[in-house]
Design an enzyme around this catalytic site. Structure first.
Site, mmCIF file in Angstrom:
data_model
loop_
_atom_site.group_PDB
_atom_site.id
_atom_site.type_symbol
_atom_site.label_atom_id
_atom_site.label_comp_id
_atom_site.label_asym_id
_atom_site.label_seq_id
_atom_site.Cartn_x
_atom_site.Cartn_y
_atom_site.Cartn_z
ATOM 1 N N THR A 125 0.812 -1.218 0.000
ATOM 2 C CA THR A 125 0.000 0.000 0.000
ATOM 3 C C THR A 125 0.852 1.278 0.000
ATOM 4 O O THR A 125 1.890 1.347 0.649
ATOM 5 C CB THR A 125 -0.924 -0.005 1.243
ATOM 6 O OG1 THR A 125 -1.698 -1.200 1.208
ATOM 7 C CG2 THR A 125 -1.838 1.198 1.264
ATOM 8 N N GLU A 126 0.374 2.255 -0.768
ATOM 9 C CA GLU A 126 0.959 3.595 -0.749
ATOM 10 C C GLU A 126 -0.174 4.592 -0.600
ATOM 11 O O GLU A 126 -1.348 4.220 -0.722
ATOM 12 C CB GLU A 126 1.724 3.858 -2.052
ATOM 13 C CG GLU A 126 2.905 2.928 -2.233
ATOM 14 C CD GLU A 126 3.671 3.206 -3.520
ATOM 15 O OE1 GLU A 126 3.390 4.229 -4.181
ATOM 16 O OE2 GLU A 126 4.556 2.394 -3.848
ATOM 17 N N ALA A 129 -2.146 4.276 -3.660
ATOM 18 C CA ALA A 129 -2.386 2.937 -4.207
ATOM 19 C C ALA A 129 -2.798 1.973 -3.117
ATOM 20 O O ALA A 129 -2.008 1.592 -2.261
ATOM 21 C CB ALA A 129 -1.129 2.410 -4.901
ATOM 22 N N GLY A 130 -4.056 1.616 -3.119
ATOM 23 C CA GLY A 130 -4.565 0.630 -2.175
ATOM 24 C C GLY A 130 -5.285 -0.435 -2.964
ATOM 25 O O GLY A 130 -4.671 -1.344 -3.508
ATOM 26 N N GLN A 278 -36.526 -13.099 25.130
ATOM 27 C CA GLN A 278 -36.413 -13.537 23.741
ATOM 28 C C GLN A 278 -35.573 -12.573 22.888
ATOM 29 O O GLN A 278 -34.868 -13.010 21.974
ATOM 30 C CB GLN A 278 -37.818 -13.673 23.134
ATOM 31 C CG GLN A 278 -37.819 -14.574 21.933
ATOM 32 C CD GLN A 278 -39.231 -14.848 21.440
ATOM 33 O OE1 GLN A 278 -40.018 -13.935 21.222
ATOM 34 N NE2 GLN A 278 -39.560 -16.101 21.285
ATOM 35 N N GLY A 340 -24.915 -0.718 28.392
ATOM 36 C CA GLY A 340 -23.988 0.315 28.852
ATOM 37 C C GLY A 340 -22.643 -0.269 29.259
ATOM 38 O O GLY A 340 -21.586 0.312 28.992
ATOM 39 N N GLU A 363 -6.219 -6.158 3.624
ATOM 40 C CA GLU A 363 -6.017 -7.265 2.675
ATOM 41 C C GLU A 363 -7.121 -7.307 1.621
ATOM 42 O O GLU A 363 -7.645 -8.368 1.294
ATOM 43 C CB GLU A 363 -5.871 -8.600 3.401
ATOM 44 C CG GLU A 363 -4.472 -8.718 3.964
ATOM 45 C CD GLU A 363 -4.040 -10.138 4.260
ATOM 46 O OE1 GLU A 363 -3.592 -10.349 5.381
ATOM 47 O OE2 GLU A 363 -4.126 -11.013 3.383
ATOM 48 N N THR A 365 -10.375 -4.565 0.593
ATOM 49 C CA THR A 365 -11.641 -4.234 1.261
ATOM 50 C C THR A 365 -12.678 -5.287 0.895
ATOM 51 O O THR A 365 -12.536 -6.009 -0.100
ATOM 52 C CB THR A 365 -12.163 -2.862 0.779
ATOM 53 O OG1 THR A 365 -12.402 -2.946 -0.634
ATOM 54 C CG2 THR A 365 -11.161 -1.754 1.066
ATOM 55 N N GLU A 367 -15.393 -4.723 -0.381
ATOM 56 C CA GLU A 367 -15.934 -4.380 -1.701
ATOM 57 C C GLU A 367 -15.065 -5.023 -2.789
ATOM 58 O O GLU A 367 -15.582 -5.561 -3.770
ATOM 59 C CB GLU A 367 -15.980 -2.853 -1.873
ATOM 60 C CG GLU A 367 -17.046 -2.156 -1.020
ATOM 61 C CD GLU A 367 -16.718 -2.136 0.473
ATOM 62 O OE1 GLU A 367 -15.522 -2.229 0.834
ATOM 63 O OE2 GLU A 367 -17.659 -2.046 1.284
#
Lengths: 390, 264
Positions: A125-126, A129-130, A278, A340, A363, A365, A367
């Site tokens: 990665t840069e 650039a991914g 439930q 909570g 590694e 996405t 997508e």
């Protein structure tokens, strides 16, 4: 559920589970809070022979495959995927060497990685650039017996801590994605330094850092495979490594489920343990079902991949996509079950929910995984003679 | 360098019950574990193996199933194991046990160091280490929290825990040490060692192998006998308070006052 593990696979699981229980759980909150690299745990993992599970015996490994590695990663991830990512990222750094390295490179680096004496890392990665690997700007120019690297890698897991880096750089700018090549760069090589360490939402025990190359000279035999093979090496590496991310998701989901069920059995409201309601029951049932489904998928695909089939990008993507989404859903629901208390740092589920998000991003996405799956479907059905429409 | 570790398999004390009618240990359904203090002895030996390449041998006296404890030691990285098992060993007190272990150590010679846990959690006597040293005519240091080889492995610098601090001692080897927790956290098994531990052959030595006569071992060779085992009387009523810290503090003060505890 019995997945019919061999005696050795069972041992791997037991050892990893013991490390998770006795060494990782007691320290995970502090390492997360302080963003502290888990060196102590890495030493324990090395001493327990877990770093080389997928590396052949010839190179000092255990001689197992993706499945054995997934078993270990899952158990570690059940306690903390920040620490488990650190462990798994060393494998990601090793795969380019293992798959395409010369015999000399394998003999030199794999035994050090297998023994856990040195950590490895993967540098792709840069900033520009991914998902789009063709955007890579780091260059490697041949100069006699050397290559000279220039550029900056971003968000590199184990950056600064690892000693062995598999780095993608452009050797022929005219050829686009086919002009990229992989190199082994060692910590301490002239011109190789580290930039800023990132502050992250989750997996905060893992180190994520820039790699900076300024006229970094490395011997030419550090080239992995041949010039121009970089993109293919990256894709084949991901094909092998993605089920490991799935295994992190399975472990994380299981870890969150463990806490949610135990808590729901103890927590009383309206005079009854909340597991008797439930609304909670259905949540837990869905969480458990999704987790087991993710596990079954990862196990069966990892086992299939270990038979060395020809095309498996689609399956490998599925083995990452689904468990990553499951982990996000299950950890989010675990926080909801604890209410909570789940939102507070006194319980580990808020960390688990923060940690889960990265599984849908790194590694490739989720997508991108869907793109891979859809592209493969398109190809597969294009090849088919039969029509299903009629 | 050769280090011998003496270990014992004990009932898991988390689950120990005594049958109130017979006053004996309820053995049924009770899991056996390696005496936790002996895990520190194993760790001490393995640290020496890591630093000097020492050969390590683990021994235990017990019934055939004590082999499990030996296999656990092998899975942690110990090189060899010997099981001392014989019907005639049954009923041994600490002296008869020490006698048997000492003969086994002689058979394993040359031995440079013998390491034991400080005591076993079932009997709690802490006698076997020192008795074995007596029988072998070796120096013995108990409650060791740190050890370092010196003078080319001829001697050791030892830190020995005391009630108020620690003593620094130097001992010539061979010697017998009993160790405590501070020696180092027991390691996690390694995969290779674990695989080896399942397959490795473990020799079994009986009285005859050790050159011991029946009257020197087991019940016959014991000076002491257990006449009675009993549960100590319950320590009185215990109550667990609940609520916020403030509520519990108030309730505690009220109880102390109502019981006329001085100062309240």
């Amino acid at each position: 559920m019995d997945y019919f593990l061999t005696e050795e696979q069972q041992m791997i699981k037991e050892i990893a589970a013991q490390i998770a229980r006795e060494r990782i759980r007691p320290v995970r909150a502090a390492l997360d809070e302080n963003e502290e690299f888990p060196w102590e745990i890495m030493k324990v993992l090395a001493q327990s022979d877990l770093f080389g599970l997928y590396i052949p015996e010839k190179y000092g490994g255990f001689g197992g495959g993706i499945f054995e590695n997934c078993l270990a990663v899952e158990e570690l991830g059940r306690a903390c995927i920040g620490i488990a990512t650190t462990f798994a990222a060393s494998g990601l750094g090793a795969y380019p060497i293992l798959l395409y390295g010369s015999e000399e490179l394998k003999m030199k680096y794999l035994p050090q990685i297998a023994s856990g004496k040195k950590l490895a890392a993967f540098g792709l990665t840069e900033s520009g650039a991914g998902s789009d690997v063709s955007g890579i700007r780091t260059t490697a120019v041949k100069d006699g017996d050397y290559y000279v690297l220039n550029g900056t890698k971003q968000w590199i897991t184990n950056g600064g801590e690892a000693e062995i880096y598999s780095v993608l750089a452009i050797t022929d700018p005219k050829r686009g994605a086919r002009g990229a090549s992989f190199f082994v760069v060692e910590k301490g090589d002239p011109g190789f330094s580290f930039g800023k360490k990132e502050k992250k939402l989750g997996i905060r025990a893992s180190a994520t850092r820039e790699l900076v190359f300024t006229d970094c000279r490395i011997p030419k035999d550090r080239l992995i495979g041949r010039e121009g093979m970089g993109f293919i090496i990256a894709m084949k590496t991901f094909d092998k490594s993605r089920p490991g991310i799935g295994a992190l998701g399975v472990g994380l989901a299981q870890g969150a489920l463990d806490i949610a069920v135990e808590y729901a059995r103890q927590r009383k409201q309206f005079g009854k343990p909340i597991i008797s309601f439930q609304a909670i029951q259905h949540k837990l049932a869905d969480m458990a079902t999704l987790t087991e489904a993710a596990r079954s998928l990862v196990y069966s695909i990892a086992r299939y991949l270990d038979t060395e089939p020809k095309d498996f990008s689609k399956l490998s993507a599925m083995a990452k996509l689904f468990p990553a989404d499951v982990a996000m859903k299950v950890t989010t629901e675990a926080v909801q079950v604890l209410g909570g208390y789940g939102y507070m740092k006194d319980y580990p589920v808020e960390k688990m929910m923060r940690d889960a998000k990265i599984l849908q991003i790194y590694e490739g996405t989720n997508e991108i995984q869907r793109n891979i799956i859809a592209q493969e479907l398109n190809k597969e059905y294009g090849r088919m003679k039969e029509s299903f429409l009629g | 360098m050769h280090v011998v570790i003496c270990i014992k398999q004990v009932p898991d004390t988390k689950n120990v019950r005594i049958d109130p009618k017979t006053n004996t240990l309820v053995r049924q359904g009770v899991e056996s574990i390696t005496n936790p203090f002996d895990l520190y002895a194993i760790e001490a030996a393995l640290q020496l193996k890591d630093s000097t390449g020492a050969k390590t041998t683990v021994i235990t006296m017990g019934p055939p199933q004590a082999e499990e404890a030996l296999r656990q030691a092998l899975s942690l990285g110990v090189d060899d194991a010997v099981l001392l098992s014989d019907r005639s060993f049954a009923g041994a007190d600490t002296w008869a046990t020490s006698r048997t272990l000492a003969e086994a150590v002689r058979k394993l010679e040359p031995v440079d160091l013998i390491v034991c846990g400080k005591q076993a959690i079932d009997g709690d006597t802490a006698q076997v280490g020192p008795e074995m040293a007596t029988l072998l005519n070796l120096p013995c240091i108990t409650y060791v929290r740190k050890l370092d080889l010196e003078n080319g492995n001829e001697s050791m610098r030892i830190e020995r825990a005391t009630d108020t601090g620690y003593e620094v001692l130097r001992v010539k080897l061979p010697a017998v040490l009993t160790v405590i927790r501070e020696i180092g956290e027991p390691r996690i098994p390694g995969l290779r060692h674990k695989i080896r531990s399942k397959k490795q052959e473990i020799p079994v030595w009986g009285a005859a192998d050790l050159g011991l006569e029946p009257e020197e071992v087991g019940l016959q060779g014991s000076f002491t006998q257990v006449v009675k085992v009993f549960s100590p009387p319950p320590r009185g009523e215990r109550r667990l308070l609940s609520g916020s810290v403030e509520e519990m503090a108030k309730e505690l003060v009220r109880i102390l006052k109502s019981n006329n505890v001085p100062g309240f």
